[in-house]
Design an enzyme around this catalytic site. Structure first.
Site, PDB file in Angstrom:
ATOM      1  CG  HIS A 131       0.454   6.293  -0.322  1.00 55.87           C
ATOM      2  ND1 HIS A 131      -0.698   6.854  -0.792  1.00 55.87           N
ATOM      3  CD2 HIS A 131       0.142   5.739   0.880  1.00 55.87           C
ATOM      4  CE1 HIS A 131      -1.669   6.647   0.087  1.00 55.87           C
ATOM      5  NE2 HIS A 131      -1.187   5.966   1.105  1.00 55.87           N
ATOM      6  CG  HIS A 179      -1.649   1.248   1.486  1.00 56.69           C
ATOM      7  ND1 HIS A 179      -2.876   1.531   0.933  1.00 56.69           N
ATOM      8  CD2 HIS A 179      -1.312   2.322   2.235  1.00 56.69           C
ATOM      9  CE1 HIS A 179      -3.269   2.723   1.338  1.00 56.69           C
ATOM     10  NE2 HIS A 179      -2.333   3.236   2.130  1.00 56.69           N
ATOM     11  CD  GLU A 180       2.092   3.314   3.709  1.00 55.44           C
ATOM     12  OE1 GLU A 180       2.273   4.430   3.178  1.00 55.44           O
ATOM     13  OE2 GLU A 180       1.096   3.046   4.408  1.00 55.44           O
TER      14      GLU A 180
END
Lengths: 372, 346
Positions: B230, B226-227
């Site tokens: 980003h 998920h990071e």
């Protein structure tokens, strides 16, 4: 106003020899301003901001022509194109500032330093621009303050640059010293503000007469002190609300809202108190040739206005903005009184000097509006 | 012009003293005649200039000798030479109710569509043009600052765990476009609990609590994916671009109101920031599901670890949810489960 009727309208000159109050009348209407506001906003959005220079001119023209003294409206004379050029320069400089503050922090002190260098120029130029393009009875205002004068007024023997630069480069070593430095600045702020107002008033002129300013820092301090008491009092109310609401089992978000309401209202009231009273202070201690001014704004009147404006704007999703603007201008105009102590003919028109618009636009986007 | 004649009652100002004099200005046969004290003065109509119309305010006619004549607005004045060449058209638009109504509709639709689609699309485009290196200095400074302050302490995880997660993390981003920019930092923090976040420039920080809360490396990797999303989707840069555009737009729209009402100035920006953040979280989730799938891991791990995070902080929905920067966790878990089902099918 009864004075309005007592002014005779007769040729050749409608002035009496007696000291007289000039009727100040506000003629703006929310409905008319709504039309101007929405059309110009729409065109600004459609042109991705290019039209904003025209929008600014149209709105200022309406504000100026809404205020009449003894039947004559003020005139805003600036043209959109110089404002557009100034805005482009301002946007570029603002982008540099924004980028360095977001991504390249090592450059930020240098950008801020450069900003401090050009700030006196921005301030004196925007004041000169605004004055030059404001007219009453076919005579423009003037502002003759220059870079050096503005720098002396806002930097006060270099005390403020030392404070700012010192903080940026961490001269103070530890936090306590910086804290003390800022406390000193905080306490001296009313005196600083009075200096700036003094600069703005005494270099402004109309009809060959310069403004005379006689308010003192001590009077400003009194205003800020009372505002501080108002904010503190409401802060204590907030604390009390927290003490009451805390043990109740309601959702934490709602209790946050309940607790912050008195604090927020206190902030608003303190802000309104400062606005009203510093405005009164400046006008009541300003003279211009034979002209005397009296401003009677009150903190509570201004606070009520701010509160109802905020509610109206939020509830209408912004559509009541023109209404809020107009009633605020009306309130200010209704509380402004102009008296002639002598003869208006003591004021005589002088030469007209053109001013570049860039300075004024920098002032608008960085919000360094130090005008009266 | 020549064929018509009209006259106006008004006031005359000579420009030398601020005195108002009642006067009449009459137009006939290309001549303007000013009468104010008995002796009429004549000017050529072509050398006069009329101030722009604004609202229903009085207008000013500049005369060639420097004097000015003020009178009530009148359509006849439009036949005289105008001071501004462009403002007449704007004034015409401002005068009409239908235009005002159309402007409201157009303004609202421009704002809504720009906010929902135009701005995010433009920011995505612009961000892709700005190299990720511009963010690196900021990310490094932020980590140094966090390490120096009380927020972070060195990780207390044993070296084996760190090495194992790190090598799996490296496998995850090996084929991505910013592969050489990714760094993983383990930190202990007593303030932010089980958490992970991406700093500008590609550094991803994960707290010891987060690693300990996860019951398998797959769950840790799901969070890290998920990071990575980003970083890969340039959310930092897009955030800065979008937020500044909203701030500028809000300042333009509420400009008049901001000075009179402290309450309204910042509100639109705050709400917009929160909404854009939620969109980015969803986007990063979708990116993570896809990345996990490519490495033959089920998004189910993301669902289970999010459930644990939710139980850990006991977050409850509240009245200020519309300001929350993360979408409601339950919704994200549902989306992960749906993605996991797709994964089972393939």
């Amino acid at each position: 106003m009864s004075e309005a009727d007592s002014v005779p309208v007769a040729s050749p000159v409608d002035e009496c020899a007696q000291p007289q109050e000039l009727a100040l009348e506000f003629r703006g209407s929310a409905q008319e301003y709504f039309h101007i506001w929405i059309v110009n906003l729409c065109l600004t959005l459609l042109t991705l901001g290019v039209f904003s220079a025209w929008a600014k001119v149209r709105k200022k023209r309406y504000f100026y022509s809404s205020i009449t003294i003894d039947k004559t409206p003020f005139q805003y004379l600036a043209e959109p194109l110089p404002i557009l050029k100034g805005r482009i320069i301002a946007v570029v400089l603002f982008a540099i500032y924004w980028f360095s503050s977001s991504f390249y922090l090592p450059a930020l002190p240098w950008v801020l330093g450069a900003g401090m260098l050009i700030a006196p120029w921005v301030i004196s130029r925007s004041a000169a621009f605004n004055a030059r393009y404001s007219a009453f009875r076919n005579m423009t205002f003037q502002f003759r303050g220059n870079y050096l004068g503005a720098a002396q007024a806002i930097y006060w023997l270099g005390l403020i640059p030392v404070l700012v630069v010192g903080t940026m480069f961490e001269w103070w070593g530890h936090l306590q010293a910086a804290g003390i430095a800022f406390l000193v600045f905080f306490l001296l702020f009313p005196w600083w503000l009075s200096r700036v107002k003094h600069f703005m008033v005494s270099y402004a002129s109309f009809g060959g007469e310069r403004g005379e300013y006689s308010a003192t820092g001590r009077q400003f301090f009194r205003v800020y002190f009372v505002a501080g008491l108002i904010v503190t009092g409401c802060g204590l109310l907030s604390a009390a609300a927290f003490w009451v609401v805390g043990p109740l089992s309601i959702s934490s978000d709602w209790s946050l809202v309940i607790v912050s309401v008195p604090g927020y209202l206190g902030y608003m009231l303190g802000y309104a108190y400062i606005q009203a009273n510093t405005n009164n202070l400046v006008w009541n201690h300003t003279r211009l040739g034979p002209l005397r001014f009296r401003s009677t704004l009150t903190g509570s009147g201004m606070g009520k206005l701010y509160f109802t404006n905020a509610v109206g704007i939020i509830v209408s999703l912004g559509l009541l903005t023109p209404w809020a603007v107009m009633r605020t201008l009306k309130y200010r105009a209704d509380n402004m009184h102009v008296r002639v102590d002598g003869e208006l003919s003591e004021l005589t028109g002088g030469e007209i000097s053109a001013v570049q618009a860039a300075g004024a636009e920098l002032g608008a986007i960085f919000d360094v509006d130090l005008s009266l | 012009m020549n064929g018509q004649s009209f006259s106006h009652q008004g006031y005359y100002y000579d420009g030398r003293q601020p005195l108002r004099r009642s006067a009449t200005l009459a137009f006939a046969a290309g001549e303007a005649t000013l009468v104010w004290d008995g002796e009429p003065r004549q000017y050529g109509v072509s050398s006069t200039l009329v101030s722009p119309r604004v609202g229903s305010a009085d207008r000013f006619i500049s005369l060639p000798d420097g004097g000015q004549f003020q009178c009530a607005d009148d359509p006849m004045l439009d036949l005289l030479p105008q001071h501004s060449k462009t403002e007449g058209a704007v004034a015409w638009l401002e005068q009409r109710v239908a235009v005002a109504v159309a402007s409201v509709v157009l303004t609202v639709s421009l704002l809504v569509s720009g906010y929902e689609y135009g701005l995010p699309a433009a920011a995505k485009h612009v961000a892709a043009e700005i190299p990720i290196e511009t963010e690196q200095a900021l990310g490094e400074q932020a980590l140094v600052w966090l390490d120096d302050s009380d927020w972070f302490k060195p990780s207390e995880l044993d070296q084996d765990t760190q090495d194992r997660i790190r090598s799996e993390f490296e496998g995850l981003f090996a084929e991505l476009s910013f592969a050489q920019h990714y760094r993983l930092a383990f930190r202990e923090s007593r303030y932010i609990g089980a958490n992970a976040f991406a700093l500008p420039g590609g550094t991803i920080v994960i707290t010891d609590d987060m690693v300990n809360l996860a019951e398998s490396d797959q769950e840790v990797l799901a969070i890290l994916a998920h990071e990575i999303g980003h970083v890969e989707l340039r959310h930092v840069m897009r955030h800065v671009l979008q937020d500044s555009a909203v701030a500028v737009a809000a300042a333009t729209i509420t400009g008049d109101a901001a000075t009179l009402s402290v309450a309204v100035a910042g509100l639109p920006s705050v709400v917009a920031q929160a909404e854009y953040s939620r969109d980015f979280e969803i986007e990063a989730d979708d990116f993570a599901f896809e990345l996990l799938r490519q490495h033959e891991m089920s998004p189910e791990a993301f669902a289970t670890v999010m459930e644990r995070v939710q139980a850990d902080c006991e977050c409850e929905p509240g009245a200020l949810d519309f300001l929350s920067t993360h979408p409601v966790t339950g919704e994200r878990i549902k989306r992960a489960r749906a993605a996991a089902q797709d994964f089972e099918i393939y």
